[in-house]
Every structure is written in structure tokens, then in C-alpha cells.
Design a protein around this motif. Structure first.
Motif, short mmCIF file in Angstrom:
data_model
loop_
_atom_site.label_atom_id
_atom_site.label_comp_id
_atom_site.label_asym_id
_atom_site.label_seq_id
_atom_site.Cartn_x
_atom_site.Cartn_y
_atom_site.Cartn_z
N VAL A 58 0.85 -1.19 0.00
CA VAL A 58 0.00 0.00 0.00
C VAL A 58 0.88 1.24 0.00
CG1 VAL A 58 -1.64 1.34 1.36
CG2 VAL A 58 -1.87 -1.14 1.22
N SER A 59 0.58 2.21 -0.86
CA SER A 59 1.39 3.43 -0.82
C SER A 59 0.62 4.60 -1.39
CB SER A 59 2.69 3.24 -1.62
OG SER A 59 2.42 3.20 -3.00
N SER A 60 1.05 5.82 -1.04
CA SER A 60 0.41 7.02 -1.56
C SER A 60 1.14 7.51 -2.80
CB SER A 60 0.44 8.13 -0.51
OG SER A 60 0.00 7.65 0.72
N PHE A 61 2.46 7.24 -2.87
CA PHE A 61 3.24 7.70 -4.03
C PHE A 61 3.82 6.49 -4.74
CE2 PHE A 61 4.00 10.65 -0.44
CZ PHE A 61 3.30 11.75 -0.92
N ASN A 62 4.43 6.78 -5.88
CA ASN A 62 5.20 5.77 -6.57
C ASN A 62 6.44 5.43 -5.71
OD1 ASN A 62 7.15 4.49 -8.19
ND2 ASN A 62 6.23 5.36 -10.05
N PRO A 63 6.67 4.15 -5.39
CA PRO A 63 7.80 3.82 -4.51
C PRO A 63 9.14 4.26 -5.08
CG PRO A 63 6.85 1.85 -5.52
CD PRO A 63 5.91 2.96 -5.80
N TYR A 64 9.25 4.40 -6.40
CA TYR A 64 10.53 4.85 -6.97
C TYR A 64 10.71 6.34 -6.78
CZ TYR A 64 10.56 0.15 -8.68
OH TYR A 64 10.54 -1.21 -8.72
N LEU A 65 9.57 7.05 -6.74
CA LEU A 65 9.66 8.48 -6.42
C LEU A 65 10.16 8.62 -4.97
CD1 LEU A 65 8.95 11.54 -6.98
CD2 LEU A 65 6.80 11.06 -5.79
N ASP A 66 9.61 7.77 -4.07
CA ASP A 66 10.07 7.78 -2.68
C ASP A 66 11.58 7.62 -2.61
OD1 ASP A 66 7.47 7.95 -1.74
OD2 ASP A 66 7.22 5.78 -1.62
N LEU A 67 12.05 6.63 -3.37
CA LEU A 67 13.48 6.32 -3.35
C LEU A 67 14.30 7.49 -3.87
CD1 LEU A 67 15.27 3.93 -2.61
CD2 LEU A 67 15.24 3.25 -5.01
N ALA A 68 13.80 8.12 -4.94
CA ALA A 68 14.53 9.24 -5.54
C ALA A 68 14.62 10.41 -4.56
CB ALA A 68 13.84 9.67 -6.83
N VAL A 69 13.49 10.72 -3.90
CA VAL A 69 13.49 11.84 -2.95
C VAL A 69 14.49 11.57 -1.82
CG1 VAL A 69 12.11 13.05 -1.21
CG2 VAL A 69 11.11 12.52 -3.43
N LEU A 70 14.43 10.35 -1.28
CA LEU A 70 15.33 10.00 -0.18
C LEU A 70 16.79 10.07 -0.61
CD1 LEU A 70 13.65 6.95 1.58
CD2 LEU A 70 14.12 9.22 2.51
N SER A 71 17.08 9.54 -1.80
CA SER A 71 18.47 9.52 -2.27
C SER A 71 18.99 10.93 -2.45
CB SER A 71 18.58 8.77 -3.60
OG SER A 71 18.05 7.47 -3.45
N GLY A 72 18.13 11.80 -3.00
CA GLY A 72 18.53 13.19 -3.18
C GLY A 72 18.88 13.83 -1.85
N LEU A 73 18.00 13.61 -0.86
CA LEU A 73 18.24 14.20 0.45
C LEU A 73 19.53 13.64 1.07
CD1 LEU A 73 17.04 15.92 2.85
CD2 LEU A 73 16.38 13.71 3.79
#
Lengths: 258, 334
Positions: free
Chosen positions: A225-240
Motif C-alpha cells: 500500500v502506498s500514496s506515491f510511486n515507490p521509486y519516487l520515494d526512493l529518488a526523494v530519499l536519495s537526493g536528500l
């Protein structure tokens, strides 16, 4: 380069070694999330025990919804607090030993951040393992992918914690900043309740809260279950994480004695 | 930088370091040759630690030039760090690790590994007699053991120059003497150049080839311990004589640089070396029929030098090196 790698590895090794010796820290870091799962989670899961309740949590029982959130929270907390060890090292003098060494500063600080991150992820995994018996909808095959999310989250926030600690001299000030930031970030991450029921102003904060993307990503891989695309999650985290690590390395390279 | 600087382990020219408005180090210049033991002697707050931190690349100087092991501390700090070992004034060990692990960590950070690293760790731990305690956590070490471990760690990567900031601060006299032995042994066996700071005169005197006396961020005197003490004047022999007559000084004209009659039947003789002159002076007194009741001498200490230059004592404790020899006159008469 091999000199830098050596320094990086041995600094990570030091953090692990110290952690293994600090029994109290291990116990306290695990007890707190367990309290959330048992007293908060089990309690609410009985409240949400009516037919339509699962609709609120994307079809999940409450404990399966909560567990990824608590796991992310425990990794986040452990990482952020990892910065405290930098202040300890300042006060007990060990930092000088590192500062006067010829090894590149970015390597020594990165090694230390990595060591602390591995510790934080291990803590998260212990919580996860203990939650499996009560959270029935979790998928064990999602664990490797969630480890990746935990690790990147941890690198990011250990980096933030270390950067703060390098700038702050007193333990009290650091703890104050942490308690100011930590609970709100946890509550506004979707760990305890779904994002979509939040008031709009809270949603805005949740969207800029990095923890949101970790909770979301881990929930996707463990519970589907998720609100966003899990790869978007990963990209945001990696950027941070990239930004936090560069900042920490830069700050540490410029560190001199006060 | 000219070729004349190549032979020096440390070259400092006009070093200035400020903290806000406070000038901690105010135009300090000195040179230390390879193989030398050079000491900064001065009271607390004189700028000793600040200087060591600048030399060890942990603080940026505000002015002047500092070369350590032929490299500029501002332009090539990493090059400097490779050549130095530092024992800080405050502890800098990891108490949650064992003695062995502290050295292992240090070695790896300095690029040592494998069998060579293990050999060095054992060698250094045996050198400071901590091999038996290698697996104990450092937080359970005594103060003296910690200081020894810090020395072992600072030498592990075979630096050419070792910095010791107040190496025996806060240690009891026995442990202090023990640490001195290690420092001497290390200097003798490894030939490492040593730069140390201290506010103990005895320590500076016991260990250093050359000493710079520093006060308020400035070097006020520099030289070998002997040279410095000569600044404060000569040795003085005091005699107390029964029924002294005026003109008694005439008897000692050829034995002393200067003679003065003091009230209370005492005379003061200024000599080059009191220990060597004393027997001759006492013999002369007997030959001239003088009954010596007391004999003593005063030898200028580094504290006297400091007193002379600043009008203050270097520290609160009284000088230890005033040796008094009281001699019964009857023994001399027989």
C-alpha cells in the motif's frame, strides 16, 4: 584512495564496536518502538476492529499499517541521535585524534555515518522481526527492498544529525533541537494515520517531510500500500541523503578547534 | 623558502593567533632542529597549547609562517599531519574501546594494516608497558596508563616529529618521573624530534635540549637550560662565620667572582659553580682560622629566570632546588 577507504572502513567499524558494547543503548533503542507497537498499535487495532475499518488503511489491518511506520520511525530516531556521538567525541577529545590524522576528512566522517547507519538499520530490522507475528499482512519478500529505504533514510539523517552536532557545542542544545523536530516529523509522516485524512496545512508539511517518503516506500514493499510511486520515494530519499552527506563532509573538512 | 630551512623540523616566523580581541600568540618565532627536544615553558594561558594546535594543523594562524617537517601548515596540512604525532593535553582516547583497539584504529586511519600494523601495536604497547592491559577498556585505565597509551599511539605511525602538550599535567610525581623515562627512551631509541609544552620547570630542565620561555603569547627567552639559568646570574655560596671581622672577604678574593659581607655574620660569594667551589672555600676558611657555622648555596633555577624577566613566579609552588647544606663547625676544625 585506498588510504581513504581504510579510514572509512575503520571508522564504521569503530561505531559498530562501540554500539555492541553499549548494551543500554541497544535495549533502549528497541524498547521504545516496541512500546509504540504494543500499547499504541494493539490498542488502536481493537478500536479499528469494525467491518469497514480496513478501508481507512488501504485495506490493511491497523498493525500492518502501523508497523512500517514504526520501523521507519525507529531508524529515523536512531540516525538523528547518532549525531550525539559526535558531541560526545568533542567532549571526550577523541575528535581531535581524527582531526589531526592525515586521512581525508570526508572519509572519516563518511565512515562514521555509515557505521551509525548500519546500526540504525539493524535496530529497524529487529523491530520489524518482532512485529511480524502481530502484523498479519506483511510480506517477508519485501524486506530486502525496505532495507534499502531504511539505509538511505539513515544515511540522510545521520548526515543531518552529524552536521548539526558539528555546529553545536552543547549536548542540551542538540537534544532540544532533536525533541523539537523529531516528534512532529514522525506524526506528520503518515506513520500513524493515512496522509489523505490530514488537514491540508498538515499535508503540506507531510509532503516536504523526508520521513513521509520512507514510511510510504517501506509500506509499499512490506504491505503493498502506498500514496506515491515507490521509486519516487526512493529518488526523494536519495537526493536528500546525497545533500546531507555532502554537507556533513564539507562541514567536517572545515572543522578546526574552537 | 630558502635551503637554510631544510635542516629544521619546525620553523615558526612571527606566528600570531587571536581569539576575537584576545591575542593568544603574539609574534612568536623559533626553530627546532631534527632530533632536538625543544620545550615551551610558561605559565597557564601563555599561549603554549594554542601554538601546538597551530603547529599540529588544528588551528589556522592569523599571521606569520609555520613550517613543520618542511611543509607549510596552511598550504599543506595533510603533508604535515603525515609527519607528526600528537599527545594532546586533554585525553583523546576512545574509552569504550580497549587499548589495543585504540591503537588499531589509529594505525588504520594512518594507512597501516595487516602484519605490519600488528607488529607495531605490540612493539608500542610493550614499549609503554601496557601489553598486559591491551584487552582492557580504556575507561578503566588509570591516568598514567592513559597518558602512556596516548604516547604509544602518537608514535605508532613513526612520526618524525612528536608534539607533547603538558605530557605530565595532573599526574602524581612518581608517574611523572615514569613518563619522563618513556620520553627520554623514546627520543634515544627512535630519534624522534620532540616539541613539548610544560609549566613545570623541572620537566623542561629534565627533558629539553633547548627551552623557550613564553609569557603572554611572546617568547621572552630562549636557550639551553644552562644558558637560561646563567641569565639569572651566578651561583651564590653563603657562609655563616662565628665572630666575623670586617674585611673577611679579602680571604676569598681569588676563589669568588665577588664577595659581599651580609648582616648576621654571613658572607655571600658569587661563584661559577657552587658545588665545585664549596670544598675549596671551606678549606680556605679553615686555613684562615674561621669557624664556619653554616654553609649553603643557591643556584638559579628557571623560575629565577622567569622571575627576573617578568617579575612573577612561573607557578604558585615554591622552588624545589634550593639545597641547603648545614655543616657543624667542629667537624671542620679537627
Amino acid at each position: 584512495m585506498s588510504e581513504a577507504l581504510d579510514a572509512l572502513i575503520v571508522m564504521a567499524y569503530r561505531q559498530l564496536k562501540r554500539f555492541r558494547r553499549g548494551r543500554a543503548r541497544i535495549v533502549s533503542s528497541i524498547v521504545n518502538p516496541i512500546i509504540w507497537i504494543v500499547f499504541f498499535g494493539l490498542g488502536w487495532s481493537n478500536v479499528f476492529n469494525f467491518p469497514m475499518a480496513r478501508m481507512i488503511f488501504g485495506g490493511l489491518d491497523y498493525l500492518s499499517f502501523l508497523t512500517p511506520g514504526v520501523v521507519a520511525m525507529s531508524v529515523f530516531t536512531a540516525s538523528f541521535i547518532g549525531g550525539i556521538t559526535v558531541i560526545w567525541d568533542k567532549q571526550f577529545g577523541f575528535l581531535k585524534e581524527v582531526l589531526v590524522a592525515p586521512a581525508p576528512r570526508w572519509a572519516t566522517i563518511l565512515g562514521r555515518i555509515m557505521g551509525d547507519s548500519v546500526i540504525a538499520v539493524l535496530q529497524g530490522l529487529i523491530i520489524l522481526g518482532l512485529s511480524f507475528p502481530v502484523a498479519h499482512s506483511l510480506n517477508p519478500w519485501g524486506v530486502p527492498a525496505s532495507i534499502l529505504y531504511m539505509l538511505i533514510l539513515s544515511l540522510a539523517f545521520t548526515g543531518v544529525g552529524v552536521s548539526l552536532a558539528l555546529r553545536i557545542t552543547s549536548m542540551e542544545a542538540f537534544q532540544m533541537i532533536i525533541s523539537f523536530l523529531m516528534l512532529p516529523l514522525v506524526f506528520l509522516s503518515g506513520a500513524f494515520y493515512p496522509l489523505k485524512y490530514m488537514p491540508d496545512w498538515m499535508k503540506i508539511i507531510a509532503y516536504v517531510n523526508p520521513l513521509t517518503y520512507t514510511v510510504d516506500g517501506i509500506r509499499y514493499w512490506l504491505a503493498g500500500v502506498s500514496s506515491f510511486n515507490p521509486y519516487l520515494d526512493l529518488a526523494v530519499l536519495s537526493g536528500l541523503a546525497a545533500i546531507a552527506l555532502v554537507v556533513a563532509a564539507k562541514l567536517f573538512s572545515r572543522t578546526a578547534l574552537d | 623558502m630558502g635551503a637554510d630551512l631544510d635542516g629544521f623540523a619546525i620553523v615558526v616566523e612571527g606566528l600570531v593567533k587571536r581569539y576575537g580581541r584576545i591575542v593568544a600568540v603574539n609574534g612568536v618565532s623559533f626553530r627546532v632542529g631534527y632530533g632536538e627536544v625543544f620545550g615551551f615553558l610558561g605559565p597557564n594561558g601563555a599561549g603554549k597549547t594554542t601554538t601546538i594546535h597551530v603547529l599540529a594543523t588544528l588551528l589556522r594562524p592569523d599571521g606569520g609562517r609555520v613550517m613543520v617537517a618542511g611543509r607549510d601548515v596552511v598550504r599543506d596540512p595533510v603533508g604535515v599531519r603525515r609527519s607528526i604525532g600528537v599527545v594532546f593535553q586533554d585525553p583523546s582516547l576512545d574509552g569504550e574501546l580497549t587499548g589495543y583497539e585504540n591503537l588499531y584504529l589509529h594505525g588504520r586511519i594512518y594507512g597501516l594494516r595487516g602484519g605490519l600494523l600488528e607488529e607495531r601495536i605490540e612493539e608500542m604497547l610493550r614499549f609503554v608497558e601496557l601489553w598486559e592491559h591491551r584487552d582492557r577498556l580504556v575507561k578503566y585505565y588509570s591516568g598514567g596508563m592513559r597518558r602512556r597509551l596516548e604516547i604509544a599511539r602518537a608514535l605508532l605511525h613513526r612520526p618524525r616529529i612528536l608534539f607533547l602538550d603538558e605530557p605530565t599535567l595532573g599526574l602524581d610525581p612518581q608517574t611523572r618521573a615514569h613518563i619522563w623515562d618513556y620520553i627520554r627512551k623514546m627520543h634515544r631509541e627512535m630519534g624522534v624530534t620532540v616539541f613539548l609544552t610544560t609549566h613545570y620547570m623541572e620537566e623542561a630542565e629534565a627533558l629539553c635540549d633547548r627551552i623557550a620561555i613564553i609569557d603572554h603569547g611572546k617568547i621572552i627567552a630562549e636557550g639551553t637550560p644552562e644558558e637560561l639559568k646563567r641569565m639569572a646570574g651566578n651561583d651564590i655560596v653563603y657562609l655563616k662565620i662565628r665572630d666575623v671581622k670586617p674585611g673577611v672577604c679579602g680571604f676569598f678574593e681569588d676563589l669568588a667572582l665577588e664577595c659581599r659581607e651580609l648582616p648576621g655574620g654571613r658572607i655571600a660569594l658569587k661563584v661559577g659553580d657552587a658545588v665545585k667551589s664549596l670544598p675549596g672555600i671551606l678549606l680556605r676558611a679553615r686555613d684562615k682560622g674561621l669557624e664556619v657555622l653554616e654553609a649553603s648555596y643557591h643556584r638559579p633555577s628557571l623560575n629565577d629566570v622567569f622571575l627576573l624577566l617578568t617579575g612573577r613566579e612561573i607557578r604558585e609552588e615554591g622552588p624545589m632546588d634550593m639545597i641547603k647544606a648545614v655543616v657543624m663547625s667542629r667537624r671542620w676544625r679537627r
